[in-house]
Design an enzyme around this catalytic site. Structure first.
Site, short mmCIF file in Angstrom:
data_model
loop_
_atom_site.label_atom_id
_atom_site.label_comp_id
_atom_site.label_asym_id
_atom_site.label_seq_id
_atom_site.Cartn_x
_atom_site.Cartn_y
_atom_site.Cartn_z
N GLU A 1 -86.17 -13.86 14.90
CA GLU A 1 -86.03 -15.32 14.89
C GLU A 1 -86.80 -15.98 16.03
O GLU A 1 -87.39 -17.05 15.85
CB GLU A 1 -84.54 -15.65 15.00
N ASP A 2 -86.79 -15.34 17.22
CA ASP A 2 -87.36 -15.98 18.41
C ASP A 2 -88.81 -15.62 18.71
O ASP A 2 -89.44 -16.23 19.56
CB ASP A 2 -86.51 -15.65 19.65
N ASP B 1 -71.79 -11.76 19.02
CA ASP B 1 -72.77 -12.77 19.47
C ASP B 1 -72.03 -14.08 19.79
O ASP B 1 -72.24 -14.70 20.83
CB ASP B 1 -73.79 -12.97 18.33
#
Length: 739
Positions: A90-91, A156
């Site tokens: 995602e990053d 998370d």
């Protein structure tokens, strides 16, 4: 940052990584350590330019999540690696799920992919409720692929909750509310009780900070007094436990801030008036064969010294919870006349209670039969496959089943089934099999016939009576409480509705032929507009149930022959923003035009409340005022909570319905000459008359002449007329009248 700062930070990162390996609940092999090291290196490189809001290097977050997964939850190396990599795709645009698969294999890639999908949804700005629900629903659907996706997501979320101090207050509140809404119940359901408790406490810290700090302060103040009380309690039973040669450990466990707050709210008391602010836990060493025997031995010793409350005994050793939780809970009258909860667990049971899912599988042998947690995950996956189209409904139903307490009932053969508290025979029927559920005609509980709305209790023996001719009806949705049963009933009703609509289409084709009109797309669209409906399926369904009769079709035909009238009518009836594709939608839409009250669905006088201005279709309730009759409020009205809490006895059920789909009760009186098989013929005519439900039938014969009463439910007058006409045709029937 200076060179020294960077070196210092790198040393901290290395230290955090070493600590991760050290605290793992599972023993890691050399290959496991290699996999985790490789994941760590990829994560460090991928997040090298990122920092968190607090200013620290981003990599500390995946390490912390991996640490929760390894230590608190106790998952394997695959999960630890996936936790380290959970934000990489995602990053960092340089990494795709395919790259993760090439580097770490299919399982890790699948988990990372599931986590990435959930995250990308969460990033949407200013979500409304339905989008938020859709987000949760997508997350829950990943349970179908791998339950570890959800578990890592919970870890998370826990770390995010632990490190929210540098965020804006509105952001803190949003994340905390979300946590209390879905993540804490999920953690509870998977058996991660410690994590659930921490999530709830942190959720309260940011949603109601004053209350949280107040309770926290009181707990700290009363700690010394509490410890002294636990010590006094322990001293009494220690001697007897030692005398029996038991290997055990006793400790006091304070109740969480969140559960104390819930008790204060529920009982309407202050902190000092909450008595059971802690529990005593006795954890003993035992082999698997003697666990149950020793638990009851400890029970016997404790109750020799302290009087037990017989209504508060919970035996989850004989019947474990569906989360896998096992323990013996007893409440006894302790020193100074205070009730104390005592939890008796073996070391194995304690490990399952603390670690949930992971410990559960550690102790499970390959040849063990499917147990409660497996059944729950399978049942959940099935419910997800048949998920309702409305995401908000789906998440609400899912939540109900997450937190509901359990009851245990028996099948006729004596097998034990676990169901949520408040379940009915219908829920039981669908929990056995869909085929049993959909053919349910009635139910016996402990040998007695009961209505399908009967609420089951623990220990009931339930026998479902089935019939090939039985089929679900909309009332079943009022009786069923579990997501599984409700989901199945909704999809079965949809199928039934489509069958009615298909018949309606054929009836319409025949009727239009008599009016010299062809049934085609143009005429269907004209009729949808003429009758002010939304979809073609609406039209066919209403023809099928007789809501649209011959007279109405003739009116349509007459208006059609006048082109100008037709043109103007279509202009007037066209709703702004209506999508032409709606006409072909595969659904029956409701025209919410009637408000009914109570279980009997009575029509009563009412006024709409000004505080929330409900409109047809809203979820509503009625409130009986002193001078102003019934006021109707939306269920999410700002005053709803206060009205329902303080004046529950003045609340009346209310709901909007489509009057064309409502069923009405009617009584038919018959008379004629009695002959063999007449009753059979009458019931055959009623059951073959589609969409008529028979409630009761009674006959009386006197010297060859009979009189009969039939109570039926019909949608409208034309259906009743059709039924009476068909009854008159039966040989031997003289008179058919409606009361």
């Amino acid at each position: 940052m200076t060179e020294i700062d960077i070196e210092k930070e790198n040393a901290e990162i290395a230290k955090a990584y070493k600590h991760l390996l050290k605290v793992s609940y599972r023993t890691l092999s050399t290959d496991d350590k290699k996999l985790i090291r490789k994941a760590f290196d990829v994560a460090v490189e991928a997040h090298s330019h990122q920092r968190r809001k607090s200013g620290e290097a981003y990599i500390f977050h995946p390490i912390a999540v991996a640490k929760i997964v390894a230590e608190q939850i106790g998952l394997d190396a695959t999960s630890i690696a996936a936790a380290l990599l959970h934000d990489v795709v995602e990053d960092n645009d340089n990494y795709s799920v395919k790259d993760i698969e090439d580097l770490f294999g299919e399982t890790v890639a699948k988990i990372v992919d599931g986590l990435t999908k959930i995250s990308s949804l969460s990033k949407e700005k200013d979500m409304d409720v339905s989008l938020q629900a859709e987000n949760f629903r997508k997350m829950l659907l990943t349970l179908n692929d791998d339950v570890r996706v959800i578990i890592i997501k919970i870890a998370d979320r826990l770390h995010n909750m632990q490190t929210m101090d540098s965020m804006r207050p509105d952001k803190q509140e949003k994340i905390a509310s979300e946590t209390l809404y879905i993540y804490a119940p999920l953690a509870h359901r998977i058996g991660l009780y410690n994590i659930k408790t921490e999530l709830e406490d942190l959720g309260l810290k940011y949603t109601e900070p004053e209350i949280y700090n107040d309770i926290l302060h009181n707990i700290k103040e009363s700690k010394e007094q509490q410890d002294a009380y636990i010590e006094e309690f322990n001293d009494v039973i220690k001697k007897s436990l030692d005398k029996e040669g038991l290997n055990y450990n006793i400790k006091g466990r304070p109740k969480s801030i969140f559960s104390i707050k819930r008790k204060m709210d529920k009982q309407g008391v202050s902190f000092d008036e909450v008595y059971d602010k802690f529990a005593v836990r006795i954890i003993y060493k035992s082999d698997r064969d003697n666990e149950k025997f020793l638990a009851w031995k400890i029970y016997s010793i404790v109750t020799d010294h302290f009087r037990p409350n017989p209504t508060r005994l919970r035996d989850w050793i004989s019947s474990p919870k569906s989360t896998g939780y096992e323990a013996l809970h007893i409440t006894v009258m302790g020193p100074k006349g205070r009730w104390v909860e005592v939890q008796v667990r073996s070391e194995r049971m304690n490990e399952i209670a603390e670690k949930g899912y992971a410990a559960h599988y550690k102790y499970k042998n390959a040849d063990d039969k499917e147990d409660n947690l497996d059944i729950w995950i399978n049942r959940l996956q099935e419910a997800l496959e048949h998920a309702s189209t409305n995401a908000v409904d789906f998440v609400e139903q899912f939540k109900l089943n997450l937190y509901s307490k359990e009851i245990f009932v028996f099948t006729p053969k004596g097998e034990l089934k676990s169901l949520p508290k408040g379940a009915t025979p219908l829920d039981f029927a669908f929990s056995i099999h869909t085929e049993v559920g959909k053919k349910t005609r009635g139910a016996k509980v402990n040998g007695k016939l009961v209505p399908l709305s009967h609420v089951l209790n623990s220990g009931d023996q339930v026998d479902i009576i089935t019939s090939e001719n039985a089929k679900p009806n909309p009332n079943w949705l009022d009786y069923a409480t579990t997501a599984r049963a409700r989901g199945k009933i909704k999809s079965l009703l949809k199928e039934d509705t489509k069958i009615i609509a298909e018949d309606g289409k054929e009836i319409l084709r025949r009727k239009l032929k008599q009016l010299k009109i062809t049934l085609n797309e143009k005429s269907v669209n004209e009729m949808v507009s003429h009758f002010n409906l939304k979809t073609s399926l609406d039209l066919f369904y209403r023809i099928g149930t007789g809501s649209i009769d011959n007279t109405m079709l003739k009116d349509y035909s007459a208006s059609r022959s006048n082109a100008l009238v037709s043109f103007l009518k279509s202009k007037i009836n066209r709703k702004p923003g209506t999508n032409p594709d709606d006409i072909h939608k595969e659904e029956i839409t409701n025209k919410y035009d009637l408000l009914v009250f109570g279980k009997e669905e009575e029509k009563l006088d009412y006024k709409l409340a000004n505080c929330c201005n409900p409109i047809p279709g809203d979820a509503v309730f009625g409130f009986i005022t002193i001078n102003d009759g019934i006021k109707v409020h939306k269920k999410n009205c700002p005053n709803a909570l206060s009205l329902q809490s303080n004046y529950a006895y003045r609340i009346i059920q209310a709901r909007w319905i489509d009057s064309s789909q409502q069923e009405f009760a009617a009584q038919i009186i018959l008379s004629g000459i009695d002959n063999l098989g007449l009753v059979n013929e009458i019931t055959k005519v009623i059951s073959s008359n589609m969409h008529v439900n028979m409630n009761s039938i009674s006959f009386q014969s006197d010297d060859g002449v009979f009189k009969g009463k039939i109570n039926v439910k019909v949608h409208n007058k034309s259906m009743l007329k059709k039924l009476t006409d068909n009854l008159k045709k039966i040989n031997g029937i003289d008179k058919v009248t409606r009361i």
